[in-house]
Design a protein around this motif. Structure first.
Motif, PDB file in Angstrom:
ATOM      1  N   SER A 232       0.831  -1.201   0.000  1.00 54.26           N
ATOM      2  CA  SER A 232       0.000   0.000   0.000  1.00 54.26           C
ATOM      3  C   SER A 232       0.869   1.256   0.000  1.00 54.26           C
ATOM      4  CB  SER A 232      -0.935   0.000   1.205  1.00 54.26           C
ATOM      5  OG  SER A 232      -0.186  -0.051   2.404  1.00 54.26           O
ATOM      6  N   THR A 233       0.367   2.301  -0.619  1.00 52.49           N
ATOM      7  CA  THR A 233       1.053   3.597  -0.678  1.00 52.49           C
ATOM      8  C   THR A 233       0.098   4.682  -0.217  1.00 52.49           C
ATOM      9  OG1 THR A 233       2.405   2.887  -2.557  1.00 52.49           O
ATOM     10  CG2 THR A 233       2.214   5.264  -2.168  1.00 52.49           C
ATOM     11  N   GLN A 234       0.512   5.488   0.742  1.00 52.49           N
ATOM     12  CA  GLN A 234      -0.322   6.600   1.195  1.00 52.49           C
ATOM     13  C   GLN A 234      -0.228   7.723   0.169  1.00 52.49           C
ATOM     14  OE1 GLN A 234       0.337   7.894   5.194  1.00 52.49           O
ATOM     15  NE2 GLN A 234      -0.932   9.736   4.981  1.00 52.49           N
ATOM     16  N   THR A 237      -2.386  13.095   2.711  1.00 48.76           N
ATOM     17  CA  THR A 237      -2.297  13.273   4.158  1.00 48.76           C
ATOM     18  C   THR A 237      -3.669  13.506   4.772  1.00 48.76           C
ATOM     19  OG1 THR A 237      -1.912  15.641   3.831  1.00 48.76           O
ATOM     20  CG2 THR A 237       0.034  14.228   4.012  1.00 48.76           C
ATOM     21  N   GLU A 239      -7.393  12.454   5.747  1.00 42.93           N
ATOM     22  CA  GLU A 239      -8.000  11.167   6.047  1.00 42.93           C
ATOM     23  C   GLU A 239      -9.395  11.009   5.468  1.00 42.93           C
ATOM     24  OE1 GLU A 239      -7.916  10.394  10.198  1.00 42.93           O
ATOM     25  OE2 GLU A 239      -5.724  10.280  10.310  1.00 42.93           O
TER      26      GLU A 239
END
Length: 275
Positions: A232-234, A237, A239
């Motif tokens: 997974s890659t965020q 920032t 939510e």
């Protein structure tokens, strides 16, 4: 035949029909050659040309194959009443005859028919059944490459045990198996069988296979199928407050209401930056 299940996850096969090839003759087809008990009110299935004597009829189907397998299981339990279901399953698989189709090999046959066609004589000759089981991971487990090593636990022990090997293959029908551990001559009971390094594996289904060899030279096996999904890659920032996400090449684009309605943000997979 056209009406049967097939694939690597099939345990065994049993006779359910004769040769199946054109031209066909309807209910008199040459595939209908499994001698079966005839019910008193058999109906349309019991065409007079299919009846043998007074109590039998020639039929074909999975309903003919299932009694062969169930009957052999009953014979095994009658001979060794202390057996549990898993013992019976392992014997049926270990003693089956591989099915090789015209123009194929043993490997191709296993892809479609599992361990093969049951063999009653070989099955009834087995006295000892080893214990083998993969307790973790369980069937359907999903992991990511960045999870490190996957520890595989279970049991490989019991009567006749000489060694075990742990292997894995990519895809639901692996054509190549890679050894993870073994051959190991030490029996394991509810312990660590080996580890699967995840870092270099690509996203796909993987089959983990445990193979136990006995003193008689027979091999018993157990498998589980797991999924390796992409790491997974965020990409933001924030939510919440993102909607209508889509992709464009290496960019992930979405509608964002963090500053009110409605800004367009995107994340570049190439640079790892949110804009």
């Amino acid at each position: 035949t056209y009406y049967t299940n097939y694939g690597y996850l099939i345990d065994i096969g049993a006779p359910g029909a004769g040769e199946w090839y054109p031209p066909f003759a309807g209910v008199y087809s040459q595939e209908r050659n499994i001698l079966s008990l005839k019910a008193a009110n058999c109906g349309s299935m019991c065409n007079e040309k299919l009846i043998v004597g007074t109590n039998y009829v020639r039929l074909a189907g999975t309903s003919m194959a299932a009694p062969h397998a169930a009957g052999l299981a009953a014979l095994l339990l009658a001979k060794q009443p202390t057996m549990v279901n898993e013992d019976v399953r392992q014997i049926l698989r270990a003693t089956a005859d591989p099915i090789v189709y015209p123009g194929s090999d043993v490997y191709t046959g296993r892809l479609y028919s599992g361990a093969g066609r049951i063999n009653a004589a070989k099955a009834l000759a087995i006295a000892d059944v080893p214990k083998l089981h993969i307790s973790s991971p369980t069937y359907g487990t999903t992991v990511r490459p960045d999870s490190g090593n996957l520890t595989i636990t279970g049991t490989a022990s019991g009567p006749g045990f000489t060694k075990y090997e742990l292997l894995y293959g990519r895809g639901i029908l692996p054509s190549v198996w890679t050894s993870l551990e073994g051959p190991v001559t030490t029996q394991i009971t509810n312990g660590v069988l080996g580890t699967l390094p995840l870092a270099d594996l690509t996203s796909d289904l993987y089959v983990i296979k445990l193979v136990v060899t006995t003193a008689s030279g027979l091999t018993f096996s157990e498998i589980v199928v797991i999924t390796i999904e992409p790491s997974s890659t965020q990409v933001t920032t924030q939510e919440d407050n993102q909607t209508f996400a889509s992709t464009d090449g290496d960019n992930i684009i979405w509608l964002d209401s963090r500053n009110g309605c409605c800004d367009v943000y995107y994340y570049s997979l190439g640079t790892g930056t949110e804009y």
